[in-house]
Design a protein around this motif. Sequence first.
Motif, PDB file in Angstrom:
ATOM      1  N   CYS A   1      -1.584  -1.984  -4.228  1.00 13.47           N
ATOM      2  CA  CYS A   1      -2.860  -1.328  -3.957  1.00 13.47           C
ATOM      3  C   CYS A   1      -2.859   0.118  -4.439  1.00 13.47           C
ATOM      4  N   GLU A   2      -4.053   0.696  -4.548  1.00 16.54           N
ATOM      5  CA  GLU A   2      -4.180   2.108  -4.877  1.00 16.54           C
ATOM      6  C   GLU A   2      -3.750   2.960  -3.689  1.00 16.54           C
TER       7      GLU A   2
ATOM      8  N   GLU B   1      -9.009  -1.093   1.253  1.00 14.37           N
ATOM      9  CA  GLU B   1      -8.280  -1.338   0.007  1.00 14.37           C
ATOM     10  C   GLU B   1      -7.665  -2.729  -0.010  1.00 14.37           C
TER      11      GLU B   1
ATOM     12  N   VAL C   1       0.835  -1.193   0.000  1.00 16.87           N
ATOM     13  CA  VAL C   1       0.000   0.000   0.000  1.00 16.87           C
ATOM     14  C   VAL C   1       0.878   1.255   0.000  1.00 16.87           C
TER      15      VAL C   1
ATOM     16  N   SER D   1     -10.489   7.224  -1.250  1.00 15.56           N
ATOM     17  CA  SER D   1     -11.396   6.562  -0.318  1.00 15.56           C
ATOM     18  C   SER D   1     -12.378   7.564   0.277  1.00 15.56           C
TER      19      SER D   1
ATOM     20  N   LEU E   1      -4.339   6.015  -0.996  1.00 15.00           N
ATOM     21  CA  LEU E   1      -5.506   6.144  -0.128  1.00 15.00           C
ATOM     22  C   LEU E   1      -6.483   7.230  -0.537  1.00 15.00           C
TER      23      LEU E   1
ATOM     24  N   LYS F   1     -10.391  -5.218  -0.608  1.00 12.63           N
ATOM     25  CA  LYS F   1     -10.794  -5.187  -2.016  1.00 12.63           C
ATOM     26  C   LYS F   1      -9.829  -6.001  -2.861  1.00 12.63           C
ATOM     27  N   GLN F   2      -8.524  -5.819  -2.624  1.00 17.82           N
ATOM     28  CA  GLN F   2      -7.537  -6.572  -3.382  1.00 17.82           C
ATOM     29  C   GLN F   2      -7.620  -8.068  -3.086  1.00 17.82           C
TER      30      GLN F   2
END
Length: 262
Positions: A92-93, A224, A64, A98, A95, A227-228
Amino acid sequence: MTTESILLISRATRNAHEVLETHADRLARRTGVDDVDVATYDSEPIRELTPQFERLTAETVYAVPMCAAHGHDTTTGIPAALSALPGEVHYCEPLGRSPAVTEVIEDRGTQLVPAADDVSLVLVGFGSSSKPYHRQTTDYHATRLREHSGYGEVLTCYLLQNPTVECVRYNTTTDRAIAVPLFLTRTEATEQEIPAKLELDRGGIEYADPLGAHPRITDAVHAEVEKQRALADGDRSAERSFEAQLTRTQRRVATDGDGGER
């Protein structure tokens, strides 16, 4: 059974390690992964992060980038350094997009001045002269806050693009304003550059803390990662994501041990 870890990555700014360790402790208690690791770098992500990543042993890593939006480091150096990880990597994207971050921005503002029609909320982003990500993220939160908060107006400004931070004082139409920096940790920019450009000594503008160790930021990281996890379990679209493409295309070159070409 496959071992899993979460890897929080950030520049080594003034309180980055403290902030990341706070989020790591919370995530370790609530996610059930085997480890939550923290990695920071000063200026050269490939050279500085590679030896840190090589020491990690988890078979699956959720990496992340702990920042508001993608920038040069998160689209080049960091994904290249991730190739040093021995296990499967899910990048991951950042933050910033969000909804939880919108809540943190509003909370940072209302801690100083309650929302009212005669108060402006100013979102201060880093910006970029070449990439759209910081503007997109800042505009996303500004739109949500205009729709759902009680502020008379919500404005955006940037360090590296228009509208610039120094124009804020002349763009607000209310008597009072609160400026919230869209930065995770304290940096030279948040501590010196932004306050100077806002001319805080003139009064009329309150200045909030960065997003920092706010619990809702931990929630954003957790969401996140989950989600992944879900995408990895059954949705091939994860392989087509922007972040997945970065980890495939940004690779370390043949090196002499510190990231430089032979």
